[in-house]
Scaffold this motif. Structure first.
Motif, PDB file in Angstrom:
ATOM      1  N   LYS A   9       0.859  -1.183   0.000  1.00 30.27           N
ATOM      2  CA  LYS A   9       0.000   0.000   0.000  1.00 30.27           C
ATOM      3  C   LYS A   9       0.893   1.229   0.000  1.00 30.27           C
ATOM      4  O   LYS A   9       1.860   1.299   0.751  1.00 30.27           O
ATOM      5  N   GLY A  10       0.575   2.182  -0.862  1.00 25.49           N
ATOM      6  CA  GLY A  10       1.364   3.401  -0.958  1.00 25.49           C
ATOM      7  C   GLY A  10       2.462   3.353  -2.000  1.00 25.49           C
ATOM      8  O   GLY A  10       3.103   4.358  -2.267  1.00 25.49           O
ATOM      9  N   THR A  11       2.683   2.179  -2.636  1.00 24.60           N
ATOM     10  CA  THR A  11       3.696   2.076  -3.686  1.00 24.60           C
ATOM     11  C   THR A  11       3.242   2.894  -4.894  1.00 24.60           C
ATOM     12  O   THR A  11       2.080   2.840  -5.290  1.00 24.60           O
ATOM     13  N   LYS A  12       4.169   3.629  -5.479  1.00 22.24           N
ATOM     14  CA  LYS A  12       3.854   4.466  -6.637  1.00 22.24           C
ATOM     15  C   LYS A  12       4.304   3.762  -7.911  1.00 22.24           C
ATOM     16  O   LYS A  12       5.399   3.218  -7.970  1.00 22.24           O
ATOM     17  N   LEU A  13       3.441   3.799  -8.950  1.00 19.33           N
ATOM     18  CA  LEU A  13       3.720   3.164 -10.239  1.00 19.33           C
ATOM     19  C   LEU A  13       3.513   4.176 -11.358  1.00 19.33           C
ATOM     20  O   LEU A  13       2.695   5.080 -11.239  1.00 19.33           O
ATOM     21  N   LEU A  14       4.207   3.976 -12.469  1.00 20.18           N
ATOM     22  CA  LEU A  14       4.004   4.784 -13.663  1.00 20.18           C
ATOM     23  C   LEU A  14       3.272   3.909 -14.677  1.00 20.18           C
ATOM     24  O   LEU A  14       3.803   2.903 -15.142  1.00 20.18           O
ATOM     25  N   ASP A  16       1.091   4.186 -18.267  1.00 18.78           N
ATOM     26  CA  ASP A  16       0.762   5.046 -19.413  1.00 18.78           C
ATOM     27  C   ASP A  16       1.233   6.485 -19.201  1.00 18.78           C
ATOM     28  O   ASP A  16       0.541   7.439 -19.549  1.00 18.78           O
ATOM     29  N   GLY A  17       2.410   6.644 -18.595  1.00 20.00           N
ATOM     30  CA  GLY A  17       2.992   7.973 -18.413  1.00 20.00           C
ATOM     31  C   GLY A  17       2.388   8.780 -17.282  1.00 20.00           C
ATOM     32  O   GLY A  17       2.689   9.959 -17.149  1.00 20.00           O
ATOM     33  N   LYS A  18       1.514   8.164 -16.468  1.00 20.33           N
ATOM     34  CA  LYS A  18       0.868   8.887 -15.368  1.00 20.33           C
ATOM     35  C   LYS A  18       1.205   8.205 -14.042  1.00 20.33           C
ATOM     36  O   LYS A  18       1.292   6.993 -13.964  1.00 20.33           O
ATOM     37  N   PRO A  19       1.368   9.014 -12.973  1.00 20.91           N
ATOM     38  CA  PRO A  19       1.692   8.423 -11.665  1.00 20.91           C
ATOM     39  C   PRO A  19       0.438   7.906 -10.962  1.00 20.91           C
ATOM     40  O   PRO A  19      -0.574   8.601 -10.889  1.00 20.91           O
ATOM     41  N   TRP A  20       0.517   6.676 -10.449  1.00 22.75           N
ATOM     42  CA  TRP A  20      -0.573   6.056  -9.705  1.00 22.75           C
ATOM     43  C   TRP A  20      -0.015   5.569  -8.384  1.00 22.75           C
ATOM     44  O   TRP A  20       1.159   5.229  -8.282  1.00 22.75           O
ATOM     45  N   VAL A  21      -0.856   5.504  -7.363  1.00 24.14           N
ATOM     46  CA  VAL A  21      -0.453   4.968  -6.069  1.00 24.14           C
ATOM     47  C   VAL A  21      -1.383   3.795  -5.739  1.00 24.14           C
ATOM     48  O   VAL A  21      -2.584   3.852  -6.009  1.00 24.14           O
ATOM     49  N   LEU A  41      -5.959   1.254  -7.593  1.00 23.95           N
ATOM     50  CA  LEU A  41      -5.006   2.342  -7.799  1.00 23.95           C
ATOM     51  C   LEU A  41      -5.717   3.684  -7.752  1.00 23.95           C
ATOM     52  O   LEU A  41      -6.904   3.778  -8.071  1.00 23.95           O
ATOM     53  N   LYS A  42      -4.967   4.721  -7.387  1.00 23.65           N
ATOM     54  CA  LYS A  42      -5.492   6.085  -7.413  1.00 23.65           C
ATOM     55  C   LYS A  42      -4.525   6.960  -8.192  1.00 23.65           C
ATOM     56  O   LYS A  42      -3.320   6.950  -7.925  1.00 23.65           O
ATOM     57  N   ASN A  43      -5.044   7.678  -9.184  1.00 25.86           N
ATOM     58  CA  ASN A  43      -4.234   8.587  -9.981  1.00 25.86           C
ATOM     59  C   ASN A  43      -3.788   9.752  -9.094  1.00 25.86           C
ATOM     60  O   ASN A  43      -4.619  10.399  -8.456  1.00 25.86           O
ATOM     61  N   GLY A  57       4.585 -11.117 -11.996  1.00 24.40           N
ATOM     62  CA  GLY A  57       5.884 -10.900 -12.615  1.00 24.40           C
ATOM     63  C   GLY A  57       5.952  -9.695 -13.536  1.00 24.40           C
ATOM     64  O   GLY A  57       7.023  -9.338 -14.016  1.00 24.40           O
ATOM     65  N   GLU A  58       4.815  -9.042 -13.800  1.00 14.03           N
ATOM     66  CA  GLU A  58       4.823  -7.855 -14.660  1.00 14.03           C
ATOM     67  C   GLU A  58       5.594  -6.732 -13.963  1.00 14.03           C
ATOM     68  O   GLU A  58       5.552  -6.591 -12.751  1.00 14.03           O
ATOM     69  N   LYS A  59       6.319  -5.928 -14.762  1.00  9.60           N
ATOM     70  CA  LYS A  59       7.161  -4.876 -14.206  1.00  9.60           C
ATOM     71  C   LYS A  59       6.621  -3.494 -14.580  1.00  9.60           C
ATOM     72  O   LYS A  59       6.077  -3.309 -15.664  1.00  9.60           O
ATOM     73  N   PHE A  60       6.824  -2.545 -13.660  1.00  8.55           N
ATOM     74  CA  PHE A  60       6.386  -1.167 -13.858  1.00  8.55           C
ATOM     75  C   PHE A  60       7.525  -0.221 -13.518  1.00  8.55           C
ATOM     76  O   PHE A  60       8.360  -0.517 -12.655  1.00  8.55           O
ATOM     77  N   GLU A  61       7.530   0.935 -14.168  1.00  2.00           N
ATOM     78  CA  GLU A  61       8.508   1.961 -13.848  1.00  2.00           C
ATOM     79  C   GLU A  61       8.049   2.712 -12.604  1.00  2.00           C
ATOM     80  O   GLU A  61       6.858   2.771 -12.298  1.00  2.00           O
ATOM     81  N   ILE A  62       9.002   3.302 -11.909  1.00  3.30           N
ATOM     82  CA  ILE A  62       8.708   4.123 -10.740  1.00  3.30           C
ATOM     83  C   ILE A  62       8.589   5.568 -11.227  1.00  3.30           C
ATOM     84  O   ILE A  62       9.493   6.068 -11.902  1.00  3.30           O
ATOM     85  N   PRO A  63       7.484   6.270 -10.911  1.00  6.92           N
ATOM     86  CA  PRO A  63       7.328   7.645 -11.396  1.00  6.92           C
ATOM     87  C   PRO A  63       8.287   8.611 -10.701  1.00  6.92           C
ATOM     88  O   PRO A  63       8.743   8.359  -9.581  1.00  6.92           O
TER      89      PRO A  63
END
Length: 186
Positions: A9-14, A16-21, A41-43, A57-63
């Protein structure tokens, strides 16, 4: 990069170019088939909520989201004004940027301003604030058979449900995560 096994909880993901938590998640291991993770998720910019199922196993960038300590100064027609504690630079946020946090901002409140790619997108406030009651109906003697609540308007304009013994001028501890009355403050 962050994998589904690193979700909290609280992890941030990027996405489609937008930051989500991540507001909630659940790892699922079905009897048949591959594992997956259900996430809520919350934008971080718009406040939009999204439920998403992600393969294991899917990977996401950190915003590129950073925070800086700031003090809330005042509110006017242009928005909510904050001062950066280290550079003394003033930053203005609009009510849409703040979401529910705008209900709890009082002068000199210490908070954490959030920036995405150098642009202010919101602020994190403490989990509890003390607000003064500016308007409420008087409680009636003898009306205490059950836990009865009444609305009370605070100095920020936020209306909280409070016990009958609360009167104008009382200071209240309010939980900023839920908006609930916690107790009377001294």
């Amino acid at each position: 990069m962050i994998e589904t096994s690193d979700f909290k909880k609280g992890t941030k993901l990027l996405i489609d170019g937008k930051p989500w938590v991540i507001t909630d998640f659940q790892h699922v291991k079905p009897g048949k088939g591959n594992q997956f993770t259900r996430t809520k998720l919350k934008n971080m910019i718009t406040g939009q909520n999204l439920e998403m199922t992600i393969k294991s196993g899917e990977k996401f960038e950190i915003p590129d989201v950073s925070g800086t300590s700031a003090t809330f100064l005042y509110r006017d027609d242009q928005g909510f004004h904050f001062m950066n504690q280290s550079s003394f630079e003033q930053v203005t946020l609009f009510p849409d940027d703040l979401g529910d946090a705008k209900n709890y901002l009082i002068e000199n409140l210490e908070c954490n301003l959030l920036f995405f790619n150098g642009k202010p997108i919101g602020c994190d406030i403490p989990n509890m604030v003390v607000l003064t009651v500016v308007a409420t109906d008087p409680g009636f003697k003898g009306n205490t058979a059950t836990n009865t609540f009444k609305p009370a308007t605070t100095e920020t304009g936020y209306v909280a449900q409070v016990p009958l013994h609360i009167s104008v001028g009382d200071k209240l501890k309010i939980d900023t995560r839920t908006g609930e009355y916690l107790s009377k403050a001294q």
